[in-house]
Design a protein around this motif. Sequence first.
Motif, short mmCIF file in Angstrom:
data_model
loop_
_atom_site.label_atom_id
_atom_site.label_comp_id
_atom_site.label_asym_id
_atom_site.label_seq_id
_atom_site.Cartn_x
_atom_site.Cartn_y
_atom_site.Cartn_z
N LEU A 198 -78.11 34.14 102.28
CA LEU A 198 -77.88 34.46 100.71
C LEU A 198 -78.28 35.88 100.34
O LEU A 198 -77.52 36.17 99.40
CB LEU A 198 -78.95 33.47 100.11
N ALA A 199 -78.95 36.46 101.16
CA ALA A 199 -79.65 37.76 100.63
C ALA A 199 -78.53 38.78 100.57
O ALA A 199 -78.57 39.63 99.51
CB ALA A 199 -80.50 38.29 101.92
N GLY A 200 -77.47 38.95 101.38
CA GLY A 200 -76.29 39.64 101.00
C GLY A 200 -75.99 39.77 99.49
O GLY A 200 -75.67 40.60 98.75
N ARG A 201 -75.47 38.41 99.40
CA ARG A 201 -74.99 38.22 97.97
C ARG A 201 -75.73 38.35 96.78
O ARG A 201 -75.50 38.84 95.52
CB ARG A 201 -74.04 36.76 97.88
N ALA A 202 -77.12 37.61 97.22
CA ALA A 202 -78.16 37.80 96.17
C ALA A 202 -78.50 39.31 95.65
O ALA A 202 -78.79 39.45 94.63
CB ALA A 202 -79.31 37.13 96.59
N GLY A 203 -78.45 40.28 96.70
CA GLY A 203 -78.83 41.69 96.69
C GLY A 203 -78.04 42.11 95.75
O GLY A 203 -78.26 43.15 94.60
#
Length: 306
Positions: A198-203
């Motif tokens: 999730l981190a890539g998109r969430a960032g």
Amino acid sequence: MRGTTVLPGTPCVAPRRGEPPVHRLEVRAPGEVPFAAGGFDAMGPMSRAAFPHRHTFYEIVHVVEGSGVHVLDAERYEVRPPQLGVILPGQVHHWEGVRGLEGSLVLFTPEFLVDGVGDEELLRRLGERPWAGLDDASHERTSLLMEELAEEYRCGADGFAGVLRSLLHVLLVRAARLPGAGTRPAPVRGIADEFVRLAGRAGVDGLSVRECAERLGVSSGHLAEAVRAATGRTPAALLREARTREAQRLLVSTGLSIRQVAARVGFADPAYFCRFFRRETGRTPGGFRKHHDRRDPSIEDTGPPA
């Protein structure tokens, strides 16, 4: 992965205004395996695309001849065959000034991986060093694997999808053994792995740790403990890294203003974005763009617009 594959000739995904186009993997027929392999010529003109673009899929490229530069996000890698390159979904890349570029490519989406999370972790490790030179022995082994993958894909005999998955797994494992490859520990699991995904998109979207925890159905404290145990880093650090990486991509590969880049990575205040970016990279957004810009060396954009 839904929306990552299309039939030949389908227009690419329209990006947000000013951003690089997004390309999906072309499959030969509805329901076909989300995979393709072959030489640069067999894969078509997009295999040598000279304009910045993104993929919804993974790409592994084995370069055996040619010269020029491969640009991946904010980095430039000189083509000096034999080499092996890895492009991850969401990264921005293109070829620049290439001559006589020859070799082979393997394209695939995450759901095609035989080992799921394990293979994705190998790919993340390879992404830490996405452009590697090969010695004679590694070059020979890689050439044989790439040829087998292309031949199996081309023939499409009974059970070919399973063979392709197995050969791809061998390619990833051997690539991860190359000197200088990423040194991440064993694959992260459970909630930590879901956060890494999730981190890539969430960032990029500017989500907070709390919002990510809510999406994953856990408390912020539990998320922090799981991510730190699996990665040695905090969720906040991984989100900052993701936002910084996306901002770098947009600064290098688009003509968006500093204000627009700030908004695209979740900052309403461009001045605060500039302070954030400088703290993370040691440069202002404008200074970073000027340092990496090969299109217009006269750019002097060193801060947020008035």
